[in-house]
Write an enzyme that holds these catalytic residues in place. Structure first.
Site: not given
Length: 411
Positions: A239, A154, A268
């Site tokens: 990531d 994801f 984030k």
């Protein structure tokens, strides 16, 4: 003091949650299926809904709130910057830009960074940079570049990113899909080795797969990727949007194997739960392939984002939050593991990040989250009967224990 979720409180003789939920359903596209909780205030690890009920936040905005809600020094940095300057665009340089970029580059041990806004933008940036590097530096024939990714990944929801997703809900009905990606099983170094060829410009991987259920790869996997990329002349892109910036008990999840990727993709928590901030960090030999006009963002690296991001970097520089995550994470995983055979069938994760599989004969993940919310704990389900727990790193030991007790109660 431990503040537990109290019974529903009536405000002005009116329960406001049902109407607010109905309004949201009426006026917004249904691309999410949120729990029927309408939050109006928050501080630290706790949130309060419109009816006055308090909840312990054990999701932390999918790690965007690593430092908790409204961390005092982050709020102060934002307030100070709001009074001075909020946006210039990248047509000009502002006085917060270099400070943020230098601080983040040094935290990552890289030469430079490229600030963006959202995690998906940062992943797109990494893909573009890798392809350009492949053509200009590695010598891959035009339009032939490939990137190796993992099954269950994801990385976001842009058209290009969902083109290499294996999640039907994220991918279906968004074709035609972008070519140039090879998908191999997560954790399988032999399959990855076989997929890398002369056209491969990068391996893009999550050091821990969050959306998939906090899947930790086998020991040596990240080091194996590093060795393969070095030997085959391709970039290793990590990531770390969810796994980075203290979540796993180290600054980056890659640190657990002493591995340094060629590119970090961050987001984030970099925005402190206040503004969307993301970035790619790499050496000049990689990011140096970009030239003026070849990539950009009006809001990327804006003054407000940089002011908050600089304070995030400062907080991480103390090491306090990494230590808290490691110590409290060990406590969390010990307590969760004790529930295996008592409603749980598996527990995974690192630091203050856990994926837990509930016995599907008991309830679905969604039902578990609804029951936890009734008990004053917020969590998020994924893939059937799996829950993700990612409380803010500022959570107190007693609060963490209380959350596990609530989980045991619903099981």
């Amino acid at each position: 003091m431990l503040h537990t979720g109290s019974p529903e409180v009536i405000v002005d003789d009116l329960v406001r949650t049902p109407a607010a939920v109905a309004d949201a359903e009426r006026w917004t596209a249904h691309n999410y299926h949120p729990l029927p909780v309408v939050i109006s205030e928050a501080e630290g690890a706790w949130v309060t809904d419109v009816d006055g009920k308090r909840y312990l936040d054990c999701l932390a905005g999918y790690s965007a709130l690593n430092f908790g809600h409204r961390h005092p020094s982050l709020i102060a940095a934002a307030h100070a910057q709001l009074d001075r300057l909020t946006l210039t665009s990248r047509a000009f340089i502002h006085d917060q830009f270099a400070t943020f970029c230098r601080g983040l580059a040094e935290l990552c041990g890289k030469d430079m960074v490229l600030p963006m806004n959202t995690g998906a933008e940062a992943v797109e940036t990494a893909i573009k940079v890798a392809r350009k590097w492949g053509y200009q530096v590695k010598g891959v024939p035009a339009n032939a570049a490939t990137i190796v990714v993992a099954d269950g990944n994801f990385h976001g929801r842009t058209t290009t990113i969902v083109s290499f997703s294996t999640d039907p809900s994220a991918r279906d009905d968004y074709g035609p899909y972008t070519p140039g990606f090879k998908i191999v099983p997560y954790g399988d170094l032999e399959a990855m080795d076989a997929a890398i060829d002369d056209t491969t410009v990068a391996v893009l991987i999550e050091p821990i797969q969050g959306e998939q259920g906090v899947i930790v790869p086998p020991p040596g996997y990240l080091q194996g990727i590093r060795d393969l990329c070095t030997a085959r002349g391709t970039l290793f892109i990590a990531d770390e949007i969810q796994s980075g910036l203290g979540r796993t008990g180290r600054t980056f999840a890659c640190d657990h194997e002493g591995v340094v990727p060629d590119m970090y993709v961050l987001g984030k928590a970099l925005g402190g739960g206040i503004v969307p901030v993301s970035a790619v960090a790499a050496d000049a030999s990689v990011l140096g392939v970009l030239s003026p006009g070849s990539h950009g963002s009006t809001f990327g690296g804006n003054p407000l984002a940089c002011a908050v991001g600089t304070e995030v970097v400062r907080l991480l520089g103390t090491g306090e939050y990494q230590r808290r995550s490691a110590e409290l994470g060990a406590r969390l995983h010990t307590d969760l593991s004790a529930l295996i055979g008592h409603g749980l069938i598996a527990v995974r994760g690192r630091g203050l990040w856990a994926g837990i599989d509930i016995d599907p004969s008991l309830m679905s993940g969604r039902e578990a989250c609804e029951r936890l919310a009734e008990h004053g704990v917020l969590a998020k389900d994924t893939h059937g009967s799996t829950l993700r727990l990612a409380p803010p790193l500022v959570i107190e030991p007693a609060e963490l224990d209380w959350a596990v007790e609530r989980l045991a109660a619903i099981l």
